[in-house]
Design an enzyme around this catalytic site. Structure first.
Site: not given
Ligand code: NAD
Length: 475
Positions: A151, A249, A283, A380, A457
């Site tokens: 993001n 985070e 987030c 969320e 951070e």
């Molecule tokens: P997701 O849970 O599939 O992935 C979230 C992130 O984690 C992605 O960047 C993905 O590449 C990474 N990831 C997934 N599995 C992993 C693993 N086993 N090891 C390492 N990295 C891994 O969800 P999504 O559809 O990509 O994103 C949506 C959700 O992710 C949202 O609900 C939000 O909560 C969260 N998100 C949070 C932030 C933040 O800034 N805290 C940023 C991006 C996404």
């Protein structure tokens, strides 16, 4: 020209060269922008070995030298912001001005860490005997691994890079495969700023496979992850099983509390603009709007008017205020939130249905009349959907705000000092914004409580997760 996609291992850029690759797609059009190489086992081992070797000298480096490299990174980031920003808009979708703004803000993160790394102080503890000297040293923890999301692909990666490298650690980082250009650009910035080989390594692949391999490696001493709560918990469990430190985070579901005595128009416009920033994929995005009854109608009218005026389109188009969602799967998630809301009696005031066309577009959406147990009020959304609900009693609003396991950001709008102080004290959140949005600055700590994570951070806390404490007593 889109970024030339590559890994970065031991000071060299490594392209596909026969490795498995994955296509990177423009979310505004569905067009394939490039092919991202996946790391093989050997690539991961080389990255780990390089980081381990580099740590032996980097941990002894002068903070002045580390500082000079971080300053150079900031300078180069500013000078390349247009090109890097364009590529972020191409592979992530956000409007160009937001992409460029992300890079300019991140140049400040590099500068802040350049300044603070010269102030990693230990302390002297008064001894019980005059012939004893006892002191505390703070040393870099060692080789770190980091996993960063899509993001804010530049922001979230550079925050981990400047903290690890500024502390004297070395790093292997896996960025977001869907929006990788910013992380490749970052590797080029550090390379051109003169960072020695092995201090920073970038790999790509299947996230779960890479994180599993890297976290279990005995070379690795610390894990930093930004992403969703479920993945964060999995990785934290793995890190715990191998006794690795972590900075987490994670997600949020930020409550926005608007009290009767607020400047209603200012609150409505500020919150509406914040809500659609990066298409709500933030987030700390305000995502549950609790509005006190007396001003509810006025607030809702202004909020909805502002949301309806938002122009949605390709992020490269100057008129665009909100781009596409970053992935097709996020559009499905938004649609599911809307369906659940309707099934709970919610009224869709604007938006609510995916936009036609080849990109991953979902309109800014406002829903009213939801009960607290509807999915949009408990989970969320991470997208451009805003539920508005009324409250009468401030204590009840705080109770509802605190009722979820999230604890990242929160928003309060009131002209009363008493109410502002009450809410700031009572909210279970890592960050509280009162009457404006003022978080995520380089000099202020960013982080959550409860399920939203552990560690900060930025701010003077920024190096804490990358340092270990050593006590020395000498006679
Ligand atoms: P997701 O849970 O599939 O992935 C979230 C992130 O984690 C992605 O960047 C993905 O590449 C990474 N990831 C997934 N599995 C992993 C693993 N086993 N090891 C390492 N990295 C891994 O969800 P999504 O559809 O990509 O994103 C949506 C959700 O992710 C949202 O609900 C939000 O909560 C969260 N998100 C949070 C932030 C933040 O800034 N805290 C940023 C991006 C996404």
């Amino acid at each position: 020209m889109y970024e030339k996609l590559a890994m970065y291992i031991d000071g060299a850029f490594v392209e596909a060269e026969g490795r498995k690759t994955e296509p990177v797609v423009n979310p505004a059009s569905g067009e394939v922008l490039g092919q991202l190489p996946h790391a093989s086992r050997e690539d991961l081992d080389r990255a780990l070995a390089a980081a381990q070797r580099a740590f032996e000298t980097w941990k002894k480096s002068s903070p002045l030298d580390r500082s000079a490299i971080l300053r150079k990174v900031a300078e180069l980031a500013r000078s390349r912001a247009q090109d890097i920003g364009r590529n972020i808009t191409l592979d992530q979708g956000k409007p160009l001005a937001e992409s460029i703004g992300e890079i300019m803000a991140c140049a400040e993160h590099a500068e802040w860490h350049a300044e603070e790394c010269r102030r990693i102080y230990g302390r002297v503890i008064p001894p019980r005997r005059p012939d004893v000297r006892q002191f505390v040293l703070r040393e870099p923890v060692g080789v770190c691994v980091a996993f960063t999301p899509w993001n804010f692909p530049f922001n979230q990666a550079i925050r981990k890079m400047v903290a690890a490298i500024g502390a004297g650690c070395t790093l292997v980082l896996k960025g977001p495969e869907s929006s990788p250009s910013a992380v490749v650009a970052l590797a080029r910035l550090f390379h051109d700023a003169g960072l020695p080989p092995g201090c920073l390594n970038i790999v790509w692949g299947v996230p779960a496979e890479i994180s599993d391999y890297l976290i279990k490696s005995p070379i690795v001493r610390k894990v930093s992850f930004t992403g969703s709560i479920p993945v964060g918990k999995q990785l934290a469990a793995l890190a715990g099983a191998h006794m690795k430190r972590g900075t987490w985070e994670l997600g949020g579901h930020s409550p926005a509390l608007v009290f009767d005595d607020a400047d209603v128009d200012q609150a409505a416009v500020t919150l509406a603009r914040l809500k659609i920033r990066n298409a709500g994929q933030v987030c700390v995005s305000p995502s549950r709007f609790y509005v006190q009854s007396r001003i509810y109608d006025r607030f809702a009218a202004k909020f909805i008017e502002t949301i309806k005026a938002i122009s949605v389109g390709n992020g490269l188009d100057k008129a665009t205020q909100m781009g596409p969602l970053a992935h097709a799967r996020r559009v499905d998630v938004m649609q599911a939130f809307v369906e659940d809301a309707v099934s709970h009696g919610g009224e869709i005031v604007t938006g609510g249905t995916r936009l036609k066309g080849s990109g991953f577009f979902f309109p800014p959406t406002v829903i009213t009349g939801l009960p607290d147990h509807a999915k949009l009020m408990t989970d969320e959304p991470f997208g451009p959907i805003a539920p508005l609900v009324p409250f009468t009693d401030p204590e009840d609003a705080i109770r509802r705000a605190n009722s979820l396991p999230y604890g990242l950001s929160s928003y309060v709008f009131t002209e009363s000092l008493k109410t502002a102080t009450y809410a700031a004290n009572a909210l279970e959140a890592g960050m509280v914004n009162i009457n404006h949005f003022g978080i995520a600055l380089s000099e202020t700590p960013f982080g959550g409580v409860k399920d939203s994570g552990i560690g900060s951070e930025g701010g003077t806390e920024t190096f804490d997760g990358y340092l270990v404490t050593k006590f020395v007593t000498q006679v």
